[in-house]
Write an enzyme that holds these catalytic residues in place. Sequence first.
Site, PDB file in Angstrom:
ATOM      1  NE  ARG A 145       1.470   5.779   2.494  1.00 55.09           N
ATOM      2  CZ  ARG A 145       1.982   4.987   3.423  1.00 55.09           C
ATOM      3  NH1 ARG A 145       3.064   5.352   4.094  1.00 55.09           N
ATOM      4  NH2 ARG A 145       1.427   3.830   3.689  1.00 55.09           N
ATOM      5  CG  ASP A 218       5.185   8.289   2.920  1.00 52.43           C
ATOM      6  OD1 ASP A 218       4.747   7.545   3.822  1.00 52.43           O
ATOM      7  OD2 ASP A 218       5.599   7.845   1.820  1.00 52.43           O
ATOM      8  CG  ASP A 219       2.054   6.686   7.215  1.00 53.62           C
ATOM      9  OD1 ASP A 219       3.032   7.218   7.764  1.00 53.62           O
ATOM     10  OD2 ASP A 219       1.786   5.471   7.323  1.00 53.62           O
ATOM     11  CG  ASP A 310      11.142   2.919  14.465  1.00 54.79           C
ATOM     12  OD1 ASP A 310      11.717   1.841  14.226  1.00 54.79           O
ATOM     13  OD2 ASP A 310       9.899   3.013  14.539  1.00 54.79           O
ATOM     14  CG  HIS A 334      -0.491   3.920  11.034  1.00 56.54           C
ATOM     15  ND1 HIS A 334      -0.076   2.639  11.288  1.00 56.54           N
ATOM     16  CD2 HIS A 334       0.321   4.383  10.057  1.00 56.54           C
ATOM     17  CE1 HIS A 334       0.936   2.333  10.500  1.00 56.54           C
ATOM     18  NE2 HIS A 334       1.206   3.386   9.742  1.00 56.54           N
TER      19      HIS A 334
END
Length: 399
Positions: A145, A218-219, A310, A334
């Site tokens: 990534r 990191d995505d 989060d 995503h």
Amino acid sequence: MRCLKKKMSQVFSLTQRYKRTLQAMAAGVFLIYMTLVLYQNVYGYSGSGGDGTNGGQDLQYGSTDSAAATVQNVIAKRDYSVNSVNGHVIKSVSAKVAAPTRFDKAYYDYQNGQLSVTGTPKPPTTELDDVLISVKTTKGYHDTRLEMIIKTWYQLAKEQTWFFTDTDDQHYQKLTNGHMVNTNCSQGHFRKALCCKMGKEFEFFLDSAKRWWCHFDDDNYVNVPRLVRLLDEYSPTQDWYLGKPSISSPLEIFLDNTKTSSGANKKVTFWFATGGAGFCISRALALKMLPIASSGKFVAIGDKIRFPDDVTMGFIIEHILNVPLTVVDAFHSHLEPMEFIRPETFHDQVSFSYARMKNEWNVVKVDGFDLKTDPKRIYSLHCYLYPFFSICPKTTKRR
Ligand code: UDP
Ligand code: MN
């Protein structure tokens, strides 16, 4: 003759009356104008009818029926529009295209010296250097990534971006000019490890002199100039928590160690910005979080509520500090279908993501490299946005 005189005096008094009426009207208009000017000077300009601070506007999430589903959502200063999260209609900050910042211009000038900057309603006050971008990663994702990030959007924010990982990695340390931070947090996708990294990102920001902190996974692909333009719409000296929820109603959790009068666990309700879409926090808000969440206390709160990083962030900001999440639709994780983001709007989006779902990729639909070379579509997306990068095919047209 007498008749004429009478007529004349009638006309005269009529004119006098009109004159007086006109004078009264002019005085009235003047008074209203002055009141407006005075009001604007005192309270500042606010397109939402709010006061430009966090005391903004009450917004209803559509198709929800409980009072808990009402969220105080703060609207950006200039405009807002109706949007939706998971099919639920909400009013939120629109992904408005702002004029390019000085950063855009510098980048384009550097690339080919041609693109001109169009007129701007107000000179931008936020610059890339006001932002600290932290990216959460882990040893196993450096090659799969991080490498892609370093070849793409990181090049637009080399000085401002830092990677929070769980190992020493000389190769990437060199590639990033020392921007890999070994958090010494555990490896693994479990709450404690993730909260540990988030806590380190937060403390790193506090130790910096930056005005804004933006976290990404990191995505994520970060559209750096758009991120700077977004932040330029807000003031870092006010409390701002900008991001996007991935659930359609606020999260309800029950606190073990806080009981109601009937002895039941207390229920609390709050929104949180999905970490996988990225979120930003102003310095003013971070300073309010400092006594609660710094020096390892972020992990302790995560432990207490037993929810991921989060969610813990949302709990601290919305529940403890009472600062509402401002929904910005231009962040994307995503958890939403990437293919629905239209290419014409790519420039307006702050973040993108990708994921493999069973046998299929949830990725941005964009022309570019072939699917085998670029299954995650990140290189193609980057070349769509910034075709002059050396990694992009020479034939790519400018958009
Ligand atoms: N991550 C981590 N340690 C791990 C696995 C993941 O720090 O062992 C980080 C990862 O780098 C990413 C975030 O956690 O920034 C989310 O991970 P992932 O995308 O794999 O899972 P998701 O939560 O999106 O399903
Ligand atoms: Mn992910």
